[in-house]
Design an enzyme around this catalytic site. Structure first.
Site, PDB file in Angstrom:
ATOM      1  N   SER A   7       0.719  -1.095  -0.131  1.00  0.00           N
ATOM      2  CA  SER A   7      -0.048   0.103  -0.008  1.00  0.00           C
ATOM      3  C   SER A   7       0.801   1.407   0.110  1.00  0.00           C
ATOM      4  O   SER A   7       1.972   1.224  -0.169  1.00  0.00           O
ATOM      5  CB  SER A   7      -0.896  -0.037   1.390  1.00  0.00           C
ATOM      6  N   GLY A   8       0.319   2.459   0.088  1.00  0.00           N
ATOM      7  CA  GLY A   8       1.061   3.391   0.147  1.00  0.00           C
ATOM      8  C   GLY A   8       2.083   3.499   1.216  1.00  0.00           C
ATOM      9  O   GLY A   8       3.049   3.985   1.355  1.00  0.00           O
ATOM     10  N   HIS A   9       1.405   3.202   2.453  1.00  0.00           N
ATOM     11  CA  HIS A   9       2.482   3.011   3.834  1.00  0.00           C
ATOM     12  C   HIS A   9       3.631   2.056   3.469  1.00  0.00           C
ATOM     13  O   HIS A   9       4.537   2.218   3.795  1.00  0.00           O
ATOM     14  CB  HIS A   9       1.488   2.737   4.932  1.00  0.00           C
ATOM     15  N   GLY A  58      -0.783   0.413   8.060  1.00  0.00           N
ATOM     16  CA  GLY A  58      -1.021   1.168   8.751  1.00  0.00           C
ATOM     17  C   GLY A  58      -2.084   1.228   9.725  1.00  0.00           C
ATOM     18  O   GLY A  58      -2.034   1.722  10.956  1.00  0.00           O
ATOM     19  N   HIS A 123      11.059  12.735  26.578  1.00  0.00           N
ATOM     20  CA  HIS A 123      11.837  11.820  27.717  1.00  0.00           C
ATOM     21  C   HIS A 123      10.801  11.009  28.631  1.00  0.00           C
ATOM     22  O   HIS A 123       9.575  11.636  28.834  1.00  0.00           O
ATOM     23  CB  HIS A 123      12.650  12.446  28.578  1.00  0.00           C
ATOM     24  N   HIS A 132       0.298   3.758  16.788  1.00  0.00           N
ATOM     25  CA  HIS A 132       0.804   4.617  15.620  1.00  0.00           C
ATOM     26  C   HIS A 132       0.578   6.369  15.827  1.00  0.00           C
ATOM     27  O   HIS A 132      -0.297   6.706  16.475  1.00  0.00           O
ATOM     28  CB  HIS A 132      -0.304   4.462  14.349  1.00  0.00           C
TER      29      HIS A 132
END
Length: 198
Positions: A7-9, A58, A123, A132
């Site tokens: 896919s695009g990802h 994704g 941190h 994600h």
């Protein structure tokens, strides 16, 4: 190595793999109409061997389902050379860190996470598996993000916040309060618009 998800990802993940010197054999995708992506062949069946692979999809739930069904693969970790990652940070197997990302000291990133372009994690943040973090999202210090949560484009999370499992934080949302499991949050300041029972 193989990439699971044409896919695009997947294109972006492939380029991170190329930047790291991996030899990409091809993509794996169940969609029979896909035969080639970028310069790589698309295979429609999983190889029957222990292979180097990363899940290049994704959708957090789909990524988890694939990982849960395919426990014998050697899942690699991909870190873009143009990311800035503290030597005291830990990024676990199957995760990918895109270009322009900053990950500061004592951060823990779980398995099969996507830390997307130009996001910033300060941190002592703890990111569970299958999360994600979208492009340009910012997490202050000591933020906890539960399994499967999606932090949307350009969202900001102030320090010390706890976000539950399988949440959706909308694009541009500003999170100033803890968020329970399964919540969808939008706006500035962030407000919960729905909660699904997990």
């Amino acid at each position: 190595m193989y990439l699971y998800g044409a896919s695009g990802h997947g294109k972006v993940v492939a380029e991170v793999a190329e930047e790291n010197g991996y030899h990409i054999i091809g993509f794996i995708d169940e969609n029979l109409s896909k035969n080639k992506i970028l310069d790589y062949q698309v295979f429609h069946e999983l190889p029957l061997k222990n292979i180097d692979i990363i899940i290049s999809i994704g959708n957090n739930k789909i990524r988890k389902n694939i990982a849960d069904k395919n426990t014998l693969f050697n899942y690699v970790t991909l870190l873009h050379p143009n990311s800035l990652i503290s030597k005291r940070a830990d990024v676990k197997k199957g995760s990918v860190v895109m270009s322009g990302v900053s990950i500061n000291s004592s951060v823990s990133i779980g398995k099969h996470c996507i830390i997307n372009t130009n996001s910033s994690i300060d941190h002592d943040c703890f990111i569970e598996d299958f999360v994600h973090i979208s492009p340009n999202a910012t997490l202050g210090g000591n933020v906890f993000v539960g399994e499967g949560t999606h932090i949307g484009l350009g969202a900001s999370v102030i320090q010390g916040i706890k976000i539950g499992r399988w949440c959706t934080i909308g694009a541009g949302a500003v999170i100033i309060n803890d968020i329970p499991d399964g919540a969808t949050v939008v706006g500035n300041p962030g407000r919960i618009i729905k909660v699904i029972e997990l």
